[in-house]
Design a protein around this motif. Structure first.
Motif, PDB file in Angstrom:
ATOM      1  N   VAL A 144       0.852  -1.187   0.000  1.00 51.74           N
ATOM      2  CA  VAL A 144       0.000   0.000   0.000  1.00 51.74           C
ATOM      3  C   VAL A 144       0.888   1.237   0.000  1.00 51.74           C
ATOM      4  CG1 VAL A 144      -1.809   1.279   1.203  1.00 51.74           C
ATOM      5  CG2 VAL A 144      -1.754  -1.231   1.331  1.00 51.74           C
ATOM      6  N   THR A 145       0.754   2.063  -1.012  1.00 53.57           N
ATOM      7  CA  THR A 145       1.503   3.322  -1.068  1.00 53.57           C
ATOM      8  C   THR A 145       0.545   4.458  -0.750  1.00 53.57           C
ATOM      9  OG1 THR A 145       2.995   2.406  -2.736  1.00 53.57           O
ATOM     10  CG2 THR A 145       2.993   4.793  -2.470  1.00 53.57           C
ATOM     11  N   LYS A 173       4.276 -10.915  -4.004  1.00 53.65           N
ATOM     12  CA  LYS A 173       4.143 -12.299  -4.429  1.00 53.65           C
ATOM     13  C   LYS A 173       3.504 -12.335  -5.820  1.00 53.65           C
ATOM     14  CE  LYS A 173       3.708 -13.927   0.343  1.00 53.65           C
ATOM     15  NZ  LYS A 173       2.832 -14.576   1.350  1.00 53.65           N
ATOM     16  N   PRO A 174       3.613 -13.447  -6.555  1.00 56.94           N
ATOM     17  CA  PRO A 174       3.119 -13.483  -7.936  1.00 56.94           C
ATOM     18  C   PRO A 174       1.679 -13.013  -8.116  1.00 56.94           C
ATOM     19  CG  PRO A 174       4.452 -15.409  -7.505  1.00 56.94           C
ATOM     20  CD  PRO A 174       4.328 -14.695  -6.183  1.00 56.94           C
ATOM     21  N   ALA A 175       0.824 -13.326  -7.156  1.00 53.66           N
ATOM     22  CA  ALA A 175      -0.576 -12.903  -7.247  1.00 53.66           C
ATOM     23  C   ALA A 175      -0.866 -11.723  -6.320  1.00 53.66           C
ATOM     24  CB  ALA A 175      -1.505 -14.060  -6.919  1.00 53.66           C
ATOM     25  N   GLY A 176       0.196 -11.026  -5.871  1.00 50.74           N
ATOM     26  CA  GLY A 176       0.024  -9.924  -4.933  1.00 50.74           C
ATOM     27  C   GLY A 176      -0.645  -8.701  -5.556  1.00 50.74           C
ATOM     28  N   THR A 177      -1.083  -7.810  -4.675  1.00 49.41           N
ATOM     29  CA  THR A 177      -1.815  -6.610  -5.093  1.00 49.41           C
ATOM     30  C   THR A 177      -1.086  -5.361  -4.626  1.00 49.41           C
ATOM     31  OG1 THR A 177      -3.931  -7.777  -4.960  1.00 49.41           O
ATOM     32  CG2 THR A 177      -4.013  -5.370  -4.915  1.00 49.41           C
ATOM     33  N   ALA A 178      -0.956  -4.397  -5.531  1.00 57.10           N
ATOM     34  CA  ALA A 178      -0.384  -3.099  -5.191  1.00 57.10           C
ATOM     35  C   ALA A 178      -1.490  -2.056  -5.181  1.00 57.10           C
ATOM     36  CB  ALA A 178       0.693  -2.705  -6.199  1.00 57.10           C
ATOM     37  N   LEU A 179      -1.465  -1.188  -4.184  1.00 55.38           N
ATOM     38  CA  LEU A 179      -2.453  -0.122  -4.047  1.00 55.38           C
ATOM     39  C   LEU A 179      -1.748   1.221  -3.902  1.00 55.38           C
ATOM     40  CD1 LEU A 179      -4.755  -1.838  -1.374  1.00 55.38           C
ATOM     41  CD2 LEU A 179      -5.119  -1.811  -3.847  1.00 55.38           C
ATOM     42  N   TRP A 180      -2.233   2.220  -4.610  1.00 54.11           N
ATOM     43  CA  TRP A 180      -1.745   3.586  -4.457  1.00 54.11           C
ATOM     44  C   TRP A 180      -2.910   4.500  -4.111  1.00 54.11           C
ATOM     45  CZ3 TRP A 180       1.039   0.448  -7.662  1.00 54.11           C
ATOM     46  CH2 TRP A 180       2.427   0.634  -7.740  1.00 54.11           C
ATOM     47  N   SER A 183      -8.086   9.029  -5.379  1.00 53.58           N
ATOM     48  CA  SER A 183      -8.526   7.779  -6.003  1.00 53.58           C
ATOM     49  C   SER A 183      -7.512   6.701  -5.662  1.00 53.58           C
ATOM     50  CB  SER A 183      -8.677   7.933  -7.511  1.00 53.58           C
ATOM     51  OG  SER A 183      -7.483   8.401  -8.094  1.00 53.58           O
ATOM     52  N   VAL A 184      -7.954   5.472  -5.691  1.00 47.96           N
ATOM     53  CA  VAL A 184      -7.113   4.333  -5.323  1.00 47.96           C
ATOM     54  C   VAL A 184      -6.860   3.476  -6.550  1.00 47.96           C
ATOM     55  CG1 VAL A 184      -7.041   2.174  -4.014  1.00 47.96           C
ATOM     56  CG2 VAL A 184      -7.760   4.293  -2.898  1.00 47.96           C
ATOM     57  N   VAL A 185      -5.597   3.318  -6.896  1.00 47.48           N
ATOM     58  CA  VAL A 185      -5.178   2.431  -7.973  1.00 47.48           C
ATOM     59  C   VAL A 185      -5.021   1.020  -7.407  1.00 47.48           C
ATOM     60  CG1 VAL A 185      -3.309   1.866  -9.571  1.00 47.48           C
ATOM     61  CG2 VAL A 185      -4.002   4.251  -9.251  1.00 47.48           C
ATOM     62  N   VAL A 186      -5.590   0.046  -8.091  1.00 50.90           N
ATOM     63  CA  VAL A 186      -5.443  -1.369  -7.743  1.00 50.90           C
ATOM     64  C   VAL A 186      -4.695  -2.026  -8.898  1.00 50.90           C
ATOM     65  CG1 VAL A 186      -6.635  -3.477  -7.049  1.00 50.90           C
ATOM     66  CG2 VAL A 186      -7.688  -1.241  -6.599  1.00 50.90           C
ATOM     67  N   ALA A 187      -3.579  -2.678  -8.618  1.00 50.19           N
ATOM     68  CA  ALA A 187      -2.760  -3.244  -9.684  1.00 50.19           C
ATOM     69  C   ALA A 187      -2.204  -4.598  -9.281  1.00 50.19           C
ATOM     70  CB  ALA A 187      -1.605  -2.296 -10.019  1.00 50.19           C
ATOM     71  N   SER A 188      -1.993  -5.449 -10.280  1.00 49.71           N
ATOM     72  CA  SER A 188      -1.435  -6.773 -10.025  1.00 49.71           C
ATOM     73  C   SER A 188      -0.868  -7.349 -11.314  1.00 49.71           C
ATOM     74  CB  SER A 188      -2.515  -7.714  -9.474  1.00 49.71           C
ATOM     75  OG  SER A 188      -1.991  -8.996  -9.207  1.00 49.71           O
ATOM     76  N   CYS A 189       0.028  -8.311 -11.167  1.00 52.79           N
ATOM     77  CA  CYS A 189       0.497  -9.095 -12.310  1.00 52.79           C
ATOM     78  C   CYS A 189      -0.504 -10.194 -12.652  1.00 52.79           C
ATOM     79  CB  CYS A 189       1.863  -9.710 -12.016  1.00 52.79           C
ATOM     80  SG  CYS A 189       3.195  -8.494 -11.936  1.00 52.79           S
ATOM     81  N   ALA A 190      -1.395 -10.493 -11.733  1.00 52.62           N
ATOM     82  CA  ALA A 190      -2.417 -11.518 -11.930  1.00 52.62           C
ATOM     83  C   ALA A 190      -3.769 -10.849 -12.139  1.00 52.62           C
ATOM     84  CB  ALA A 190      -2.474 -12.447 -10.719  1.00 52.62           C
ATOM     85  N   PRO A 191      -4.721 -11.527 -12.776  1.00 54.52           N
ATOM     86  CA  PRO A 191      -6.049 -10.934 -12.956  1.00 54.52           C
ATOM     87  C   PRO A 191      -6.659 -10.496 -11.622  1.00 54.52           C
ATOM     88  CG  PRO A 191      -5.827 -12.888 -14.312  1.00 54.52           C
ATOM     89  CD  PRO A 191      -4.605 -12.854 -13.434  1.00 54.52           C
ATOM     90  N   LEU A 192      -7.292  -9.343 -11.624  1.00 54.51           N
ATOM     91  CA  LEU A 192      -7.921  -8.821 -10.414  1.00 54.51           C
ATOM     92  C   LEU A 192      -9.273  -9.491 -10.181  1.00 54.51           C
ATOM     93  CD1 LEU A 192      -7.235  -5.000 -10.942  1.00 54.51           C
ATOM     94  CD2 LEU A 192      -6.022  -6.552  -9.403  1.00 54.51           C
ATOM     95  N   PRO A 193      -9.719  -9.550  -8.924  1.00 56.12           N
ATOM     96  CA  PRO A 193     -11.043 -10.108  -8.621  1.00 56.12           C
ATOM     97  C   PRO A 193     -12.137  -9.081  -8.935  1.00 56.12           C
ATOM     98  CG  PRO A 193      -9.992  -9.379  -6.603  1.00 56.12           C
ATOM     99  CD  PRO A 193      -8.983  -9.171  -7.703  1.00 56.12           C
ATOM    100  N   LEU A 194     -12.365  -8.846 -10.221  1.00 57.12           N
ATOM    101  CA  LEU A 194     -13.239  -7.744 -10.632  1.00 57.12           C
ATOM    102  C   LEU A 194     -14.669  -7.916 -10.137  1.00 57.12           C
ATOM    103  CD1 LEU A 194     -11.924  -7.094 -14.244  1.00 57.12           C
ATOM    104  CD2 LEU A 194     -11.547  -5.699 -12.192  1.00 57.12           C
TER     105      LEU A 194
END
Length: 266
Positions: A128-129, A155-162, A204-215
């Motif tokens: 979380v940034t 981690k490979p399926a991890g989530t980044a938030l800004w 606003s909050v950016v949600v990002a990942s290398c894996a598909p997000l749980p849309l």
């Protein structure tokens, strides 16, 4: 209190941390699940879509430690690292708003980029940034170099938030999204309808990942949010990013916030 940090208590027992005159975070010590600031609710909303159980979370930016307290309350036993360079701020918060017993929150007195670079690869489920200096996101925390470090730590399926603040038009947010997409191709954006429609300066909050997000989960959580909240993903997000130039290794500060008297009431 310190020269640049003040704590303001309210009649409900909550406390707002002000830095350089600007509200930075709000803490409800007797109920850490009560989140007041809209962007903190949106960060929590995104984390709620992740699999149940403890999560390894790295927080870039500490202030009142609102989100780490919420993670501890909702996902007990989660190992958390907070990167907060302002030692006076941390000391004041820990003294006046103590953390819960048996928590696993570790605070390191380093800036975000330095701290993230020191972390092990694939060591976090979430990064979380949420760090501001004089009301603006520091340039390096929106840089291509920083994004690469965040991806390495996840981690490979991890989530980044800004958590990003921007003016109507959201051109800064668009450039950050274009930068993040170079390393983490799966993206979504959460904000109030007013911010998404360009009616006011806001977060606003950016949600990002290398894996598909749980849309589907994101859509469901956004639909039942307490605030009138929207989600941008897919074609709508592509329209926002269209033409935005990715930031370089130095990044760029977010726009300065409007004068206090010009903030639109919520």
């Amino acid at each position: 209190m310190t020269d640049h940090v003040t704590l303001q208590w309210d009649e409900r027992g909550g406390v707002t941390v002000h830095m350089d005159g600007s509200p930075q975070s709000h803490v409800q010590p007797d109920d850490p699940t009560l989140l007041v600031f809209e962007y903190v609710q949106h960060l929590a909303l995104a984390i709620d879509t992740l699999p149940p159980g403890p999560l390894g979370v790295t927080h870039v930016g500490g202030a009142g430690l609102t989100l780490p307290r919420w993670v501890e309350a909702t996902r007990p036993g989660s190992p958390q690292i907070v990167l907060e360079p302002d030692e006076a701020l941390t000391a004041l918060v820990r003294k006046e708003i103590p953390l819960p017993r048996r928590h696993r929150i570790r605070i390191r007195p380093v800036d975000g980029l330095t701290g993230v670079r020191a972390l092990g690869g694939a060591s976090a489920d979430v990064v979380v940034t949420d760090a501001y200096a004089a009301g603006r996101v520091p340039a390096e925390l929106a840089s291509a170099a920083y994004v690469l470090e965040v991806r390495r730590v996840l981690k490979p399926a991890g989530t980044a938030l800004w958590n990003l603040a921007d003016e109507p038009g959201m051109r800064y947010v668009a450039r950050v999204l274009a930068t993040v997409r170079q390393s983490m191709p799966h993206l979504a954006l959460i904000a109030t309808h007013e911010v998404l429609k360009g009616k006011r300066f806001g977060n606003s909050v950016v949600v990002a990942s290398c894996a598909p997000l749980p849309l589907e989960s994101l859509r469901r959580e956004v639909a039942r949010a307490h605030l009138p909240t929207g989600l941008r993903e897919g074609a709508a997000l592509e329209r926002l990013i269209a033409g935005a130039k990715p930031l370089d290794a130095k990044g760029m500060q977010s726009p300065p916030p409007p004068e206090a008297g010009r903030w639109r009431p919520r």
